[in-house]
Design an enzyme around this catalytic site. Structure first.
Site, PDB file in Angstrom:
ATOM      1  N   ASP A 193      -8.950   8.487 -15.072  1.00  0.00           N
ATOM      2  CA  ASP A 193      -8.929   7.819 -15.758  1.00  0.00           C
ATOM      3  C   ASP A 193     -11.092   8.547 -16.212  1.00  0.00           C
ATOM      4  O   ASP A 193     -10.813   9.775 -15.846  1.00  0.00           O
ATOM      5  CB  ASP A 193      -9.203   6.156 -15.082  1.00  0.00           C
ATOM      6  CG  ASP A 193     -10.744   5.732 -15.367  1.00  0.00           C
ATOM      7  OD1 ASP A 193     -11.062   5.210 -16.222  1.00  0.00           O
ATOM      8  OD2 ASP A 193     -12.309   5.569 -14.152  1.00  0.00           O
ATOM      9  N   ASP A 224     -14.581   6.551 -16.395  1.00  0.00           N
ATOM     10  CA  ASP A 224     -15.752   6.412 -15.303  1.00  0.00           C
ATOM     11  C   ASP A 224     -15.796   5.881 -13.710  1.00  0.00           C
ATOM     12  O   ASP A 224     -14.425   4.960 -13.632  1.00  0.00           O
ATOM     13  CB  ASP A 224     -16.492   4.811 -15.808  1.00  0.00           C
ATOM     14  CG  ASP A 224     -17.263   5.181 -17.359  1.00  0.00           C
ATOM     15  OD1 ASP A 224     -18.068   6.105 -17.246  1.00  0.00           O
ATOM     16  OD2 ASP A 224     -16.747   5.075 -18.523  1.00  0.00           O
ATOM     17  N   ASN A 274      -9.352   4.456 -10.712  1.00  0.00           N
ATOM     18  CA  ASN A 274     -10.348   3.905  -9.702  1.00  0.00           C
ATOM     19  C   ASN A 274     -10.530   2.099 -10.005  1.00  0.00           C
ATOM     20  O   ASN A 274     -10.441   1.444  -8.246  1.00  0.00           O
ATOM     21  CB  ASN A 274     -12.309   3.983  -9.596  1.00  0.00           C
ATOM     22  CG  ASN A 274     -13.324   3.202 -10.613  1.00  0.00           C
ATOM     23  OD1 ASN A 274     -12.121   3.805 -11.345  1.00  0.00           O
ATOM     24  ND2 ASN A 274     -13.482   2.006  -9.970  1.00  0.00           N
TER      25      ASN A 274
END
Length: 316
Positions: free
Chosen positions: A114, A116, A245
């Site tokens: 991922d 961001d 996240n």
């Protein structure tokens, strides 16, 4: 006598007031102690006061509550004590000397990353507090400014340009360098391509990502939007993992997910990439099937079921 009676009536009320005041002080002290123990990041603090990432950058659902830090920190300690796999063996070769036999002959591990709050943290520059940038600079966190194309249009129909400040997670460049030595890297973000492409161009000067996937490649389910379906990358889930996240990103393949702690520039001593996630990925690269290890570590199917997503909502 009347004065004595009045004094007797007044004393209990005074005691009651003081007890109430002490109870409130104890309550606030408990909250303050919890804040100190939790050490909230700047990103969490901004969310409390209504200040956060711009809509262009935000992709994770606001109701997401990240897994506890212990989920990953425990593995780091355990990993230091336990061997990560068979040690290389040496065998004699013709003419003298030895030849080293390295890792098992498995297919190369595919690691989906991922963007961001996993690799970087980005803010629209116009909404970024100057204090945050100064503190990040003093703490040694690397950052850069970026121009990216917005999906919005100017009044004349021209693409709107957004100015973004990007903070790199500590150890990012070294993490990508070491990881690319034993894994095939794929970037998969729910961010818009106009924002994410120039950002990754800046980060990935060595072209370590074999593929880049943006928001149109995500899938909508009845439970969440912008889900990252790994079946678009591989039909064999034995040797593929995703680091994100936001665990809801990998709800279709929970046995392949590594939920990482969100990063913000208020965490200058963050060591997740090099000290926690990289050792775990090295360990997984030596496994024929990554899923038993990840299930034992995170128990993600049960976590999803606890959040109202039954087993029928994901695939194996």
């Amino acid at each position: 006598m009347a004065e004595l009676a009045a004094a007797e009536m007044y004393a209990p009320r005074t005691i009651q007031v003081w007890r109430t005041l002490l109870n409130w002080m104890a309550f606030f002290f408990q909250i303050f102690a919890q804040i100190l123990r939790g050490t909230p990041s700047f990103g969490q603090i901004f969310s409390y006061v209504g200040l956060g990432h711009g809509s262009l950058l935000s992709s994770a659902p606001t109701q997401f509550k990240p897994l506890a830090v212990v989920e990953l920190s425990d593995f780091a300690e355990e990993h230091e004590e336990a061997p990560t796999g068979p040690n290389p063996a040496s065998v004699p070769v013709a003419g003298g000397g030895e030849r080293t036999i390295n890792s098992p002959p498995f297919e190369k591990l595919t690691v989906v990353l991922d963007l961001d709050e996993t690799l970087v943290c980005a803010y629209e520059t116009s909404s970024l507090p100057a204090m945050l940038r100064s503190q990040a600079t003093e703490a040694g966190i690397k950052w850069f400014e970026l121009e990216c194309i917005s999906s919005d249009k100017e009044f004349e129909g021209k693409p709107k340009i957004n100015y973004v400040t990007v903070f790199e997670r500590p150890g990012l460049k070294e993490f990508l360098s070491q990881l690319s030595e034993f894994a095939d890297l794929v970037l998969f973000t729910a961010g818009l391509e106009g924002y994410a492409r120039p950002l990754v161009d800046k980060l990935d000067g060595g072209n370590r990502f074999s593929r880049r996937l943006y928001r149109p490649s995500t899938t909508s389910t009845e439970y969440r939007e912008h889900v990252k379906d790994l079946s678009s990358l591989s039909k064999d889930f034995c040797r593929i993992v995703i680091v994100d996240n936001n665990p809801f990103s990998f709800l279709l393949q929970p046995l392949n997910g590594i939920p990482c702690i969100p990063f913000s520039p208020g965490q200058p001593h963050d060591e997740q990439l090099l000290e926690v996630i990289l050792p775990l990925l090295k360990h997984l690269s030596l496994q024929k099937d990554v899923r038993p290890v990840l299930y034992e570590r995170f128990h993600m199917p049960e976590w999803f079921q606890k959040h109202g997503i039954p087993a029928s909502g994901w695939t194996t």
